[in-house]
Each structure stands twice: as C-alpha cells, then as structure tokens.
Design an enzyme around this catalytic site. Sequence first.
Site, mmCIF file in Angstrom:
data_model
loop_
_atom_site.group_PDB
_atom_site.id
_atom_site.type_symbol
_atom_site.label_atom_id
_atom_site.label_comp_id
_atom_site.label_asym_id
_atom_site.label_seq_id
_atom_site.Cartn_x
_atom_site.Cartn_y
_atom_site.Cartn_z
ATOM 1 N N GLU A 94 0.831 -1.203 0.000
ATOM 2 C CA GLU A 94 0.000 0.000 0.000
ATOM 3 C C GLU A 94 0.864 1.251 0.000
ATOM 4 O O GLU A 94 1.962 1.259 0.560
ATOM 5 C CB GLU A 94 -0.923 -0.013 1.224
ATOM 6 N N CYS A 107 3.567 8.620 0.766
ATOM 7 C CA CYS A 107 4.130 7.710 1.765
ATOM 8 C C CYS A 107 4.225 6.349 1.083
ATOM 9 O O CYS A 107 3.198 5.790 0.681
ATOM 10 C CB CYS A 107 3.212 7.669 2.980
ATOM 11 N N CYS A 114 6.632 -6.894 6.838
ATOM 12 C CA CYS A 114 7.785 -6.350 7.566
ATOM 13 C C CYS A 114 8.350 -7.424 8.486
ATOM 14 O O CYS A 114 7.612 -8.205 9.071
ATOM 15 C CB CYS A 114 7.374 -5.130 8.382
ATOM 16 N N CYS A 118 7.087 -4.254 15.524
ATOM 17 C CA CYS A 118 6.640 -3.148 16.366
ATOM 18 C C CYS A 118 5.186 -3.431 16.767
ATOM 19 O O CYS A 118 4.344 -3.644 15.892
ATOM 20 C CB CYS A 118 6.748 -1.829 15.616
ATOM 21 N N CYS A 121 1.981 -1.546 15.366
ATOM 22 C CA CYS A 121 1.883 -1.315 13.917
ATOM 23 C C CYS A 121 1.134 -2.441 13.218
ATOM 24 O O CYS A 121 1.437 -3.621 13.416
ATOM 25 C CB CYS A 121 3.301 -1.194 13.358
ATOM 26 N N CYS A 339 -0.849 6.607 9.827
ATOM 27 C CA CYS A 339 0.386 6.011 10.295
ATOM 28 C C CYS A 339 0.147 4.720 11.058
ATOM 29 O O CYS A 339 -0.674 4.684 11.969
ATOM 30 C CB CYS A 339 1.101 6.977 11.232
HETATM 31 S S1 SF4 Z 1 6.534 0.391 12.324
HETATM 32 FE FE1 SF4 Z 1 5.645 -1.369 11.235
HETATM 33 S S2 SF4 Z 1 6.430 -1.228 9.145
HETATM 34 FE FE2 SF4 Z 1 7.708 0.127 10.420
HETATM 35 S S3 SF4 Z 1 9.432 -1.177 11.066
HETATM 36 FE FE3 SF4 Z 1 7.897 -1.366 12.674
HETATM 37 S S4 SF4 Z 1 6.684 -3.185 12.085
HETATM 38 FE FE4 SF4 Z 1 7.854 -2.558 10.268
#
Ligand code: SF4
Length: 346
Positions: A94, A107, A114, A118, A121, A339
């Site tokens: 995306e 963006c 990923c 995190c 996220c 975000c």
């Molecule tokens: S915020 Fe999300 S996309 Fe960014 S590094 Fe951490 S897990 Fe990966």
Amino acid sequence: MEVKKKDIRALSKEELRDFFVTNGDKAFRGNQVYEWLWTKSAHSFDDMTSLSKDTRQMLDQNFVINHIKVDTMQRSKDGTVKNAVRLHDGLVVESVLIPTKTRTTACVSSQVGCSLDCRFCATSRLKRMRNLNPDEIYDQVAAINKESLLYHNRKLSNIVFMGMGEPLMNYNNVIKSIEKITSPEGLGMSPKRITVSTSGVPKIIKKMADDDVKFNLAVSLHSAIDAVRTSIMPFNATFPLKDLKESLEYWYEKTQRMITYEYVVWGGINDKKEDINALIQFCKYVPCKVNLIEYNPIDDGEFQQASPEAINNYISNLEMHDIVVNVRRSRGKDIDAACGQLANKS
Ligand code: SF4
C-alpha cells in the site's frame, strides 16, 4: 520451451543503448526507450508512440514491462488517497497520498510486509514476504504523482519512506529507487524533499552517512528508555539506544544534517515524566526536532493515544528545553491509511 522474457526496466540506459546497437539500430533509440520507461512511466510498448511499429514489436518479443498496477484506490474525506498496489507476482503493498494546503506527500512502502514486530503497527502482523525492487518503489511514487496532478492539480512535493516495511532492511533497493526518483530522467525531485524513516538500524545509518546520501533521516523513536522501547519495539533488544545514539552522532558528524524523531505518546506506556525526561536527554545528543504523531488504534486496542494533558506535557517540557516539536495529525483514518494502519485490509 518458452523463453522467459526479461524485465526491460532492469536494464540501465547504457544496456538499452547496447541492445539497440547489437540489433542494428542507433544507440539513441535506447535513450528514447529509457525516457518512455522512466520519465513517462509507459506501461506497455504500444504506449511508446514515438517508436516505429517494428521497434515496438521487437521490444515486445524480447522484454516485458513489470509495472505495478493500482488495484484499488480509496479516497478519504480529508483528501488522503490510499492505493493498494499489485506487484507483478501478485503480492500487494500500500502507498498513500497525503495532501495539505501547501504540499502533497507520498508515503511509500519498501517491503511486502515487515520483518520487524513493532507492537503498535498493523504492518507487523504481515509476515515479510520480500523486498521491493527499485522500480516497484519508483512506480508507487510515479502513480501518486499522477494522482496528485489529477486531484490536486499540482505535482508531488515530498516523499516519506514510512509505508510498509523497514527501508533500511532493503537499503540497496531504496537507494536505487531514490536515484531514479531524483534523476532528471526520472521524476527530477530534490533529495531534500525525501525522508527515509527507520526504526533505527545503526550499521546502516552509519553506511548512509558514509555514502553521503542527500535525503533526510527520521527515526521512529517512541521511547528513549531501553526497557520501554524494547517492550513496544522488540528489535531494540538487538540494537539498543546506545548503539542508535552512536550511529546518529556519526550521521550528524558526517552530514551536518539534523534528525527528526517520530514519537507517539500512548496512555500508560510512555506518558510519564520519566519518559519525557529521557526524550529530552536523548535530544541533546545531536541537533534534532521531534514530531509528536497522533496514534490510530489498530484492531485490538492494546495501544491507545495518550490524554491531551500528557501530550501537552510533552510539548511544554520539550519547548522549555528549546527542542523544536511539531504535532502531526494523522490523515486518512477512515480508510486505514494513517500512520501504522497499513495492513492490506483491502
Ligand atoms: S513500524 Fe511497522 S512497518 Fe515500520 S518497522 Fe515497525 S513493524 Fe515494520
């Protein structure tokens, strides 16, 4: 057996020129094709109308154009646009267009999924499938540039690598895409208008400084206390704050360019006085500014935006120490484009 055609966009301009010379044509034909591929973002050889029909057929017999395809496009009430982009192998990432009164920002994603986890996220819920190629990153920007012209009557002004994935885990391809984005034969954008945002990979931050990159660096910090940061960004256990600090000092020493810290304040996680004090201390290491970002809860509600008082506390304390702080409202919440919300829901 059918011969697999090569992606023409993997060829440099020199290689394209050589291809035409080898096939009995003029070298400058390679320049023309290169311009169609990059400056004009042609999706098919038939689009290359300045070439003869024979030349287009010859290209079609030898190559494919592995272009991304915008599968779905959602528009938010606030003008934000989210693209679900299908790659040549069927995977989807995306990217988002964020308009304000003065600028339009793209963006973009750098990986499918990923590998970092995190906890706040949405992308972290998707397993990392693969890195994006330079042209797949470039295409996201080119597609958003077209949408910016269409909906806002102006070209894209800024790019942030803050979509899906950790850009420094795909460093070489991100750099190649930026070379193309900034090249006059690509989109001709200034590197000063590009920001690469990372969770902080110290070794690569140092490499970027050695490579003398000209774009801006942002770090998703979210806490300047190791125990807190590790609890929300487990990756911090491997690369603790002291390593991050050292790499940022190295970056500043080499580039003389300030760093932006992206920072979300969550209730019950990093909203205490000791969190603010730790951030103030961290901000003393290198010239920086802090973006306090509004948080958009993802499904399970484990993370919640802190109270307005807690956020005001951050602002007044940072300002008291002469630290530049901006509050960034998230955009496109109604279409999950804000975000931390990119998770291929569509
Ligand atoms: S915020 Fe999300 S996309 Fe960014 S590094 Fe951490 S897990 Fe990966």
